[in-house]
Design a protein around this motif. Structure first.
Motif, PDB file in Angstrom:
ATOM      1  N   ARG A  23       0.824  -1.216   0.000  1.00 38.54           N
ATOM      2  CA  ARG A  23       0.000   0.000   0.000  1.00 38.54           C
ATOM      3  C   ARG A  23       0.848   1.251   0.000  1.00 38.54           C
ATOM      4  NH1 ARG A  23      -4.715   1.109   3.530  1.00 38.54           N
ATOM      5  NH2 ARG A  23      -5.026   2.591   1.871  1.00 38.54           N
ATOM      6  N   THR A  26       0.925   3.367   3.394  1.00 37.55           N
ATOM      7  CA  THR A  26       1.747   2.961   4.534  1.00 37.55           C
ATOM      8  C   THR A  26       3.154   2.509   4.141  1.00 37.55           C
ATOM      9  OG1 THR A  26       0.802   0.738   4.403  1.00 37.55           O
ATOM     10  CG2 THR A  26      -0.245   2.280   5.932  1.00 37.55           C
ATOM     11  N   SER A  30       5.115   2.717   7.862  1.00 39.81           N
ATOM     12  CA  SER A  30       4.981   1.511   8.677  1.00 39.81           C
ATOM     13  C   SER A  30       6.346   0.856   8.868  1.00 39.81           C
ATOM     14  CB  SER A  30       4.028   0.530   7.984  1.00 39.81           C
ATOM     15  OG  SER A  30       3.978  -0.670   8.681  1.00 39.81           O
ATOM     16  N   SER A 114     -15.300  -4.726   2.468  1.00 43.25           N
ATOM     17  CA  SER A 114     -14.971  -5.186   3.816  1.00 43.25           C
ATOM     18  C   SER A 114     -16.223  -5.540   4.617  1.00 43.25           C
ATOM     19  CB  SER A 114     -14.131  -4.144   4.558  1.00 43.25           C
ATOM     20  OG  SER A 114     -14.807  -2.921   4.658  1.00 43.25           O
ATOM     21  N   SER A 127      -8.376  -7.492   7.364  1.00 44.91           N
ATOM     22  CA  SER A 127      -7.304  -6.578   7.735  1.00 44.91           C
ATOM     23  C   SER A 127      -6.148  -6.650   6.739  1.00 44.91           C
ATOM     24  CB  SER A 127      -6.811  -6.903   9.148  1.00 44.91           C
ATOM     25  OG  SER A 127      -5.846  -5.976   9.563  1.00 44.91           O
ATOM     26  N   HIS A 132      -4.202  -3.033   6.346  1.00 43.62           N
ATOM     27  CA  HIS A 132      -4.039  -2.456   7.676  1.00 43.62           C
ATOM     28  C   HIS A 132      -2.909  -3.162   8.407  1.00 43.62           C
ATOM     29  CE1 HIS A 132      -8.530  -1.071   7.736  1.00 43.62           C
ATOM     30  NE2 HIS A 132      -7.766  -0.291   6.995  1.00 43.62           N
ATOM     31  N   THR A 133      -2.172  -2.408   9.194  1.00 38.00           N
ATOM     32  CA  THR A 133      -1.074  -3.007   9.953  1.00 38.00           C
ATOM     33  C   THR A 133      -1.538  -3.533  11.308  1.00 38.00           C
ATOM     34  OG1 THR A 133      -0.485  -0.818  10.782  1.00 38.00           O
ATOM     35  CG2 THR A 133       0.720  -1.629   8.844  1.00 38.00           C
ATOM     36  N   SER A 134      -2.772  -3.228  11.665  1.00 36.13           N
ATOM     37  CA  SER A 134      -3.304  -3.645  12.958  1.00 36.13           C
ATOM     38  C   SER A 134      -4.751  -4.097  12.810  1.00 36.13           C
ATOM     39  CB  SER A 134      -3.221  -2.467  13.937  1.00 36.13           C
ATOM     40  OG  SER A 134      -4.055  -2.668  15.041  1.00 36.13           O
ATOM     41  N   THR A 137      -7.283  -1.497  13.882  1.00 34.40           N
ATOM     42  CA  THR A 137      -7.639  -0.511  12.853  1.00 34.40           C
ATOM     43  C   THR A 137      -8.805  -1.035  12.025  1.00 34.40           C
ATOM     44  OG1 THR A 137      -5.365   0.261  12.726  1.00 34.40           O
ATOM     45  CG2 THR A 137      -6.783   0.780  10.849  1.00 34.40           C
ATOM     46  N   THR A 138      -8.726  -2.314  11.664  1.00 37.33           N
ATOM     47  CA  THR A 138      -9.787  -2.930  10.857  1.00 37.33           C
ATOM     48  C   THR A 138     -11.093  -2.983  11.639  1.00 37.33           C
ATOM     49  OG1 THR A 138      -8.103  -4.261   9.787  1.00 37.33           O
ATOM     50  CG2 THR A 138     -10.393  -4.944   9.471  1.00 37.33           C
ATOM     51  N   TYR A 141     -12.579   0.308  11.531  1.00 39.01           N
ATOM     52  CA  TYR A 141     -13.012   0.538  10.153  1.00 39.01           C
ATOM     53  C   TYR A 141     -14.353  -0.143   9.895  1.00 39.01           C
ATOM     54  CZ  TYR A 141     -12.351   0.727   5.025  1.00 39.01           C
ATOM     55  OH  TYR A 141     -12.462   0.962   3.688  1.00 39.01           O
TER      56      TYR A 141
END
Length: 170
Positions: A23, A26, A30, A114, A127, A132-134, A137-138, A141
């Motif tokens: 992505r 990030t 990241s 999603s 995720s 997403h890195t976490s 976060t998802t 979301y």
């Protein structure tokens, strides 16, 4: 996929029926640069074939004609904004022709993907697919469950209680 990630795709990102990318959002922020791997369903291959820039099938060339190798960061940002605007307007025309009264944008499409998956696959998979890195976060979301889902769970609990003859006052 985010539209900027799509605009950044090069032919080298496609290998053995899969699409690989990191992505853009990030890539530099990241600690872990996570490569996303997507299986290319036949419909995705058709879309790529239809909209790819003709005569540019080299590993280091952009698939779509939004970016080119000579653009600097500012030119890519301008092209990305215009590209997203064009895609969003095309989506609006399509849904109007179909008689759909909902809003359609690239962001709505990402959220819809999603949300549909939320009921069928793990949050971990979603995720990774969103880049997403976490997982937290998802989860933010995806948001809270909607009223229909809460109703389904309530009815399921009521059925289980009825089958097991559990009284409400117990």
């Amino acid at each position: 996929m985010n539209m900027v990630d799509i605009f950044n795709l090069k032919w080298g990102n496609i290998k053995n029926g899969f699409l690989y990318f990191i992505r853009e959002k990030t890539k530099y922020t990241s600690r872990h640069r996570t490569e996303i791997e997507l299986f290319l369903v036949p419909q995705a291959v058709e879309i790529i074939e239809r909209w790819a820039t003709p005569g540019r099938r080299k590993k280091d060339k952009f698939i779509f004609g939004v970016f080119d190798e000579a653009m600097d960061a500012e030119a890519r940002n301008d092209a990305a904004r215009l590209g997203v605007r064009v895609v969003n307007e095309s989506m609006r025309r399509i849904i109007r022709k179909l008689g759909i009264n909902n809003r359609a944008t690239t962001v709505v499409a990402r959220h819809t993907w999603s949300t549909i998956l939320k009921n069928n696959v793990s949050v971990s998979y979603i995720s990774k697919g969103l880049g997403h890195t976490s997982i937290s976060t998802t989860e933010k979301y995806l948001g809270d469950f909607d009223q229909d889902q809460k109703r389904e769970v309530g009815e399921l609990i009521a059925q289980i209680a009825y089958r097991n003859k559990i009284k409400v006052d117990e």
